[in-house]
Design an enzyme around this catalytic site. Structure first.
Site, PDB file in Angstrom:
ATOM      1  N   ASP A  36     -10.630   3.321   4.486  1.00  0.00           N
ATOM      2  CA  ASP A  36     -10.935   1.895   4.310  1.00  0.00           C
ATOM      3  C   ASP A  36     -12.449   1.652   4.317  1.00  0.00           C
ATOM      4  O   ASP A  36     -12.913   0.583   3.944  1.00  0.00           O
ATOM      5  CB  ASP A  36     -10.299   1.080   5.452  1.00  0.00           C
ATOM      6  CG  ASP A  36      -9.187   0.173   4.952  1.00  0.00           C
ATOM      7  OD1 ASP A  36      -9.056   0.013   3.721  1.00  0.00           O
ATOM      8  OD2 ASP A  36      -8.455  -0.371   5.798  1.00  0.00           O
ATOM      9  N   LYS A  56       0.840  -1.205   0.000  1.00  0.00           N
ATOM     10  CA  LYS A  56       0.000   0.000   0.000  1.00  0.00           C
ATOM     11  C   LYS A  56       0.875   1.255   0.000  1.00  0.00           C
ATOM     12  O   LYS A  56       0.600   2.210  -0.719  1.00  0.00           O
ATOM     13  CB  LYS A  56      -0.941  -0.017   1.213  1.00  0.00           C
ATOM     14  CG  LYS A  56      -2.045  -1.057   1.061  1.00  0.00           C
ATOM     15  CD  LYS A  56      -2.838  -1.315   2.344  1.00  0.00           C
ATOM     16  CE  LYS A  56      -3.798  -2.482   2.111  1.00  0.00           C
ATOM     17  NZ  LYS A  56      -4.547  -2.900   3.300  1.00  0.00           N
ATOM     18  N   GLN A  96      -4.382  -1.689   9.683  1.00  0.00           N
ATOM     19  CA  GLN A  96      -4.332  -2.979   8.991  1.00  0.00           C
ATOM     20  C   GLN A  96      -4.975  -4.070   9.855  1.00  0.00           C
ATOM     21  O   GLN A  96      -4.637  -4.245  11.013  1.00  0.00           O
ATOM     22  CB  GLN A  96      -2.858  -3.333   8.673  1.00  0.00           C
ATOM     23  CG  GLN A  96      -2.694  -4.594   7.857  1.00  0.00           C
ATOM     24  CD  GLN A  96      -3.332  -4.495   6.462  1.00  0.00           C
ATOM     25  OE1 GLN A  96      -3.192  -3.479   5.780  1.00  0.00           O
ATOM     26  NE2 GLN A  96      -4.043  -5.525   6.050  1.00  0.00           N
TER      27      GLN A  96
END
Ligand code: NDP
Length: 292
Positions: free
Chosen positions: A121, A54, A98
């Site tokens: 996200d 990422k 994450q």
């Protein structure tokens, strides 16, 4: 019939070019330099690989990234304190925690601590809640399901009025994918491990999204001729002919599906490249929205 292949790599590359141009345009216009903060707790090797990928993708399109790592025994308070500092940091336009988090941490509370304006996200309960409500719009939509919708649109699928079947109901893929399809006026059936006659349900799908995590479970004769098939699954199977001894396959039997479907994503090379691309897009959107 031979299905058209929906090339996620190619579509992702096109969108990343647009994102690079968007970052340049924002900067030229005196806007902020888009920044993504990544929060990695513990030492899960797969999580480290995902975060590295990422951050590399950010660099490639001109988005800044700020990596934060905490040890596996970090407390709930420590993780929430870091999130709260990132919420207040004006150089940060997106915060990515994450997942999965180490056992013992309250994932929902941590996701809820992220400012919804920086929830790139799309996992904040408020953003998910808005996705589920008629007439409300989330600020961000989870990246993998959003990527599935982009692939369907690019492949020319008509969503309105279509019979869509989503196999899988996880918080990160299946359920938000189904909610997105409802917003597009598809008629949606959500399947899971307790669904009876899964092949029969799948056979009615004009649009079939597989997000199960079971190698090649969906067979060719479960697919309606001409259907659009999006295979989210990433499963490792043994393959002694490769250097690593394994290879990736999807949840759909690709060779069989190619004979029946109208269009299909390969795995790898379908949904995977879209996930990070949508994260970059969300970060750019967030920075554009926060410009002074
Ligand atoms: P989860 O394990 O969280 O969810 C799997 C879902 O599949 C569950 O809803 C489960 O049902 C359902 N399921 C399991 N077995 C069956 C069965 N035999 N019949 C019908 N339904 C079944 O997985 P994720 O949603 O996180 O991921 C799904 C797949 O997508 C994985 O292969 C994952 O690696 C991949 N993935 C790919 C991404 C990408 O970027 N390409 C990103 C995220 C995931 P129940 O709810 O009843 O348990």
């Amino acid at each position: 019939m031979t299905a058209k292949i929906i090339d996620g790599k190619e579509i992702a590359a096109e969108i990343r070019k647009e994102i690079t141009a968007g970052v340049e345009a924002l900067l030229a216009d005196g806007g902020p330099h888009p920044g993504l903060a990544t929060v990695l707790v513990g030492d899960n090797p797969a999580s480290h690989t995902y975060v590295r990928a990422k951050r590399k993708a950010c660099a490639e399109v001109g988005i800044e990234s700020f990596g934060h790592e905490l040890p596996a025994d970090a407390s709930q308070a420590e993780v929430e304190k870091l999130v709260s500092e990132l919420n207040a940091d004006s150089a940060v336009h997106g915060i990515l925690v994450q997942l999965p988090l180490p056992a013992g941490l309250d994932e929902e509370a941590i996701l809820k601590a992220i400012s919804i304006e920086k929830d790139v996200d799309g996992f904040h309960p408020l953003n998910i809640g808005r996705l589920a409500q008629k007439g409300r719009e989330p600020l961000f939509v989870p990246c993998t399901p959003a990527g599935c919708l982009v692939l369907l649109r690019k492949a020319g699928a008509k969503l309105e009025g279509a019979n869509a079947v989503v196999v899988g109901r996880s918080n990160i893929v299946g359920m938000p994918a189904a909610l997105l399809l409802v917003k597009e006026n598809a008629t949606v059936t959500i399947c899971h491990s307790k669904t009876t006659d899964l092949p029969g349900v799948c056979r009615r799908a004009d649009i079939l999204i597989a997000a199960i995590g079971r190698a090649r479970m969906i067979r060719g004769d479960w697919i309606k001729p001409g259907a659009y098939v999006i295979d989210v699954g990433t499963n490792r199977i043994d393959d002694p002919t490769t250097k690593s001894g394994y290879r990736q396959v999807g949840d759909v039997d690709f060779d069989e599906a190619m004979e029946v479907a109208g269009a299909i994503t390969p795995s790898p090379g379908g949904v995977g490249p879209m996930t990070i691309t949508l994260l970059l897009q969300n970060t750019l959107r967030s920075a554009s929205r926060m410009r002074p």
